[in-house]
Enzyme design. Structure first.
Site, PDB file in Angstrom:
ATOM      1  CE  LYS A  55      -3.926  -2.169   2.201  1.00  0.00           C
ATOM      2  NZ  LYS A  55      -4.518  -2.630   3.439  1.00  0.00           N
ATOM      3  CD  GLN A  99      -3.923  -4.461   6.374  1.00  0.00           C
ATOM      4  OE1 GLN A  99      -4.001  -3.445   5.702  1.00  0.00           O
ATOM      5  NE2 GLN A  99      -4.280  -5.650   5.903  1.00  0.00           N
ATOM      6  CG  ASP A 122     -10.446  -0.208   4.647  1.00  0.00           C
ATOM      7  OD1 ASP A 122     -10.030  -0.727   3.607  1.00  0.00           O
ATOM      8  OD2 ASP A 122      -9.827  -0.224   5.737  1.00  0.00           O
TER       9      ASP A 122
END
Ligand code: GUN
Length: 303
Positions: A55, A99, A122
């Site tokens: 990422k 995460q 997200d």
């Protein structure tokens, strides 16, 4: 019947990343700020470390601002919540991603709820889940949105198609179903308790497999000519590849679909690796750029 055409997610994701990079360059040039993502990683889960590194790398390659905050595995929940509050109040941070999974002492739902929904790249916050299901503008979870982009590129209009989503996770199955419904598909959400699963699959023009069970869907569950999207990334032993120096078997990645038999029946299919996987980070970059524009009161870039 001829073999299925392979949907090349790697190439698709590379094109999306190029468009994101072009949008970032334009924003910097015309509006003088840099869309930025902060990733929070708690603990040392090996798979998470790999994702987070990728990422960071891809965010940087797109010309975006990037920061990765690594916290010890035993970090108290309140410290994570305090950090999120700080990031929520930092105008130079446009996207926040924690995460998952987080260590046991931390309540995942509480952490997600603490993120400002407008910075939730997200799309996991309940406000964004509600926005998605009611058809409002929202950051959409990256993996299912990547699946939808590939389906639309492959099939064009999805109206009226019968779609089956195998798996009901908050990250993939449920948002995938919402996205397909919004495209006017007739959607079935199937799972481990579904009765006559093979039959339900055989009725489907579109099959999205997201259960995390290696090669669970055989070719004879697939309707001839159907489009198969395989979200699974499972590491299994590969005795055919021989052994490592310590005598342990070599490993390989497989999806939730038995690719060899499925490609004899499907019309189009995503491979593992190189199918859905690369689309996730590309859409994370996309979500971050869009979130940044919305926070600055700019129009959404065309991505
Ligand atoms: N862990 C596995 N996939 C994801 C994802 O898409 N987002 C976050 N935050 N964690 C994950």
């Amino acid at each position: 019947m001829s073999e299925a055409q392979i949907i090349d997610g790697k190439a698709f994701a590379a094109r999306l990343r190029e468009r994101v990079a072009a949008a970032v360059a334009k924003i910097k040039d015309q509006h003088g700020f840099t869309p930025s993502l902060t990733v929070v990683l708690v603990g040392e889960d090996p798979a998470s470390q790999v994702y987070v590194r990728n990422k960071g790398k891809q965010t940087e390659e797109a010309g975006m601002g990037t920061d990765t905050i690594r916290l010890d595995a035993d970090t108290p929940e309140q410290d994570v919540l305090d950090l999120i509050e700080k990031l929520n109040n930092d105008d130079s941070v446009h996207g926040i991603l924690v995460q998952l999974p987080v260590p046991d002492q931390i309540d995942e739902a509480k952490v997600i709820a603490a993120i400002n929904p407008d910075k939730d790249v997200d799309g996991f916050h309940v406000v964004n889940v509600g926005r998605l299901w009611t058809g409002a503008e929202a950051p959409v979870p990256c993996t299912p949105f990547g699946c939808l982009q590939m389906l639309k590129e492959t099939l064009g209009d999805l109206t009226g198609k019968r779609a089956l989503v195998l798996g009901r996770s908050n990250i993939v199955g449920k948002p995938m179903a919402a996205l397909l419904l919004a495209e006017h598909c007739t959607v079935t959400i199937a799972h481990s308790r579904t009765v006559d699963l093979a039959e339900r699959c055989r009725e489907s023009d579109i099959l999205v497999a997201a259960v995390g069970r290696p090669e669970m869907v055989p070719g004879d569950w697939i309707k001839p000519g159907a489009t198969v999207i395989d979200v699974g990334i499972n590491r299994i032993e590969a005795p055919e590849k021989g052994t490592n120096e310590d005598g342990s078997p070599k490993m390989k990645l497989v999806g939730d679909v038995d690719f060899a038999s499925a490609k004899q029946v499907a019309g189009h299919i995503t491979p593992v690796p190189g199918g859905v996987g690369p689309m996730t980070i590309a859409n994370l970059l996309r979500n971050t750029v869009i979130a940044a524009c919305r926070q600055k009161g700019l129009e959404d870039p065309d991505l």
